[in-house]
Design a protein around this motif. Sequence first.
Motif, PDB file in Angstrom:
ATOM      1  N   TYR A  10       6.107 -12.026  20.012  1.00 36.42           N
ATOM      2  CA  TYR A  10       5.261 -13.075  20.342  1.00 36.42           C
ATOM      3  C   TYR A  10       5.583 -14.042  19.435  1.00 36.42           C
ATOM      4  O   TYR A  10       5.666 -13.921  18.189  1.00 36.42           O
ATOM      5  N   TYR A  11       5.051 -15.209  19.826  1.00 32.93           N
ATOM      6  CA  TYR A  11       5.264 -16.639  19.228  1.00 32.93           C
ATOM      7  C   TYR A  11       3.743 -17.092  18.803  1.00 32.93           C
ATOM      8  O   TYR A  11       3.129 -17.579  19.423  1.00 32.93           O
ATOM      9  N   TRP A  12       3.349 -16.791  17.502  1.00 30.17           N
ATOM     10  CA  TRP A  12       2.136 -16.996  17.162  1.00 30.17           C
ATOM     11  C   TRP A  12       2.195 -18.077  16.204  1.00 30.17           C
ATOM     12  O   TRP A  12       3.382 -18.496  15.393  1.00 30.17           O
ATOM     13  N   SER A  13       1.101 -18.700  15.787  1.00 30.45           N
ATOM     14  CA  SER A  13       0.996 -19.907  14.824  1.00 30.45           C
ATOM     15  C   SER A  13       1.302 -19.059  13.446  1.00 30.45           C
ATOM     16  O   SER A  13       1.193 -17.909  13.154  1.00 30.45           O
ATOM     17  N   ALA A  16      -1.961 -17.480  12.158  1.00 30.20           N
ATOM     18  CA  ALA A  16      -2.160 -16.151  12.962  1.00 30.20           C
ATOM     19  C   ALA A  16      -1.249 -15.254  12.519  1.00 30.20           C
ATOM     20  O   ALA A  16      -1.699 -14.084  12.174  1.00 30.20           O
ATOM     21  N   THR A  17       0.144 -15.489  12.203  1.00 34.05           N
ATOM     22  CA  THR A  17       0.933 -14.509  11.567  1.00 34.05           C
ATOM     23  C   THR A  17       0.560 -13.841  10.559  1.00 34.05           C
ATOM     24  O   THR A  17       0.589 -12.811  10.023  1.00 34.05           O
ATOM     25  N   GLU A 194       3.744 -20.337  22.575  1.00 32.16           N
ATOM     26  CA  GLU A 194       2.731 -20.355  21.977  1.00 32.16           C
ATOM     27  C   GLU A 194       1.333 -20.029  22.495  1.00 32.16           C
ATOM     28  O   GLU A 194       0.292 -19.735  21.879  1.00 32.16           O
ATOM     29  N   PRO A 197      -0.211 -15.413  23.421  1.00 34.43           N
ATOM     30  CA  PRO A 197      -0.086 -14.366  22.539  1.00 34.43           C
ATOM     31  C   PRO A 197       0.023 -12.777  22.758  1.00 34.43           C
ATOM     32  O   PRO A 197       0.414 -12.285  21.923  1.00 34.43           O
ATOM     33  N   ASP A 198       0.323 -12.632  24.108  1.00 40.38           N
ATOM     34  CA  ASP A 198       0.793 -11.326  24.420  1.00 40.38           C
ATOM     35  C   ASP A 198       1.408 -11.343  25.718  1.00 40.38           C
ATOM     36  O   ASP A 198       1.589 -10.610  26.428  1.00 40.38           O
ATOM     37  N   ASN A 214       8.257 -13.162  28.061  1.00 42.25           N
ATOM     38  CA  ASN A 214       7.954 -13.658  26.717  1.00 42.25           C
ATOM     39  C   ASN A 214       9.192 -14.420  26.371  1.00 42.25           C
ATOM     40  O   ASN A 214      10.186 -13.706  25.672  1.00 42.25           O
ATOM     41  N   SER A 247      -1.957  -8.940  20.139  1.00 45.17           N
ATOM     42  CA  SER A 247      -2.893  -9.812  19.504  1.00 45.17           C
ATOM     43  C   SER A 247      -4.637  -9.235  18.962  1.00 45.17           C
ATOM     44  O   SER A 247      -5.143  -9.427  18.252  1.00 45.17           O
TER      45      SER A 247
END
Length: 301
Positions: A10-13, A16-17, A194, A197-198, A214, A247
């Motif tokens: 997924y595309y997290w900030s 967060a990553t 973004e 998150p899931d 996704n 997440s």
Amino acid sequence: MKLSLAPLSYYWSKEATMRFYVEAMHWPVDIIYLGEVVCSRRHVMRLPDWISLAKACRDAGKQVVLSSLTLIDNEADRRAMHKLIDAALAENFLIEANDFSAVRAMQGRPFVAGPHLNVYHTGTLNWLRDLGAMRFTPPIELSGADLAALQAQRPEGLETEVQVWGRMALAFSSRCFTARHHRLRKDNCEFRCEHYPDGLALQTREHSDFLTINGIQTQSANCLDLSPQIPTLKNLQVDILRLQVQSNNMEQIVHAFDTARRREQAAVIEATFLPPQSERCNGYWNGSSGMQWQTIPIQAI
């Protein structure tokens, strides 16, 4: 058996990553996969960021594998793939090849054959081993019986890694379905991924959860759970249990599988640990529809 964390889908900030992997360094996982495997437009984590994070995970005692993009469809993607491989080799990291262009770029050096290389029979397995593969992950739709047949003829020295938890990656496309959902073009997607998150749930007209969107990747709506099959996987001489990242509740899931693999027994995963809008499934393992959940005897294979 070892435990691994699959690459983040997924595309997290960036915050967060980084926070997730700083925490994961202290979990009882043996192998951590890092890198962007879905969309080359996702840019909050640059290659230097992944390399820096990989070094930190290695210093924490984890084996680190840098994962390549799954769908390489233009020259920029090809160049980025080569930069990833060069950076990984310079720092002595393994590469997970998710596209055959990455296999070719490895030029016979050791690599991990990712789940999207589609290894269904021993001919492919032996061919990949001759090209340098030292580990492979069978496709998620491979049944337990088919895995047993592969294991019986597995080349010596080749490790087997099986996904045992998480939403299943079913397909990749040149189109971005998340952008399309928001009536945007792929090249002007505003990075809507973004916000999910899931992933983004896709329902049928009868309002039943069917798939998860996704970006360019299509995932299952339900969550694969092979926790009851841990003793069977042990008997099949599977080396690594692979957990897909989500997440929430990831630490608890890791600890549940860690306890189960050490005791060589079925894991106990609470329903509250499932991804949002998700139910359990294990149909592919039993040779049936992948969305199904069947309670079967642990030693059925």
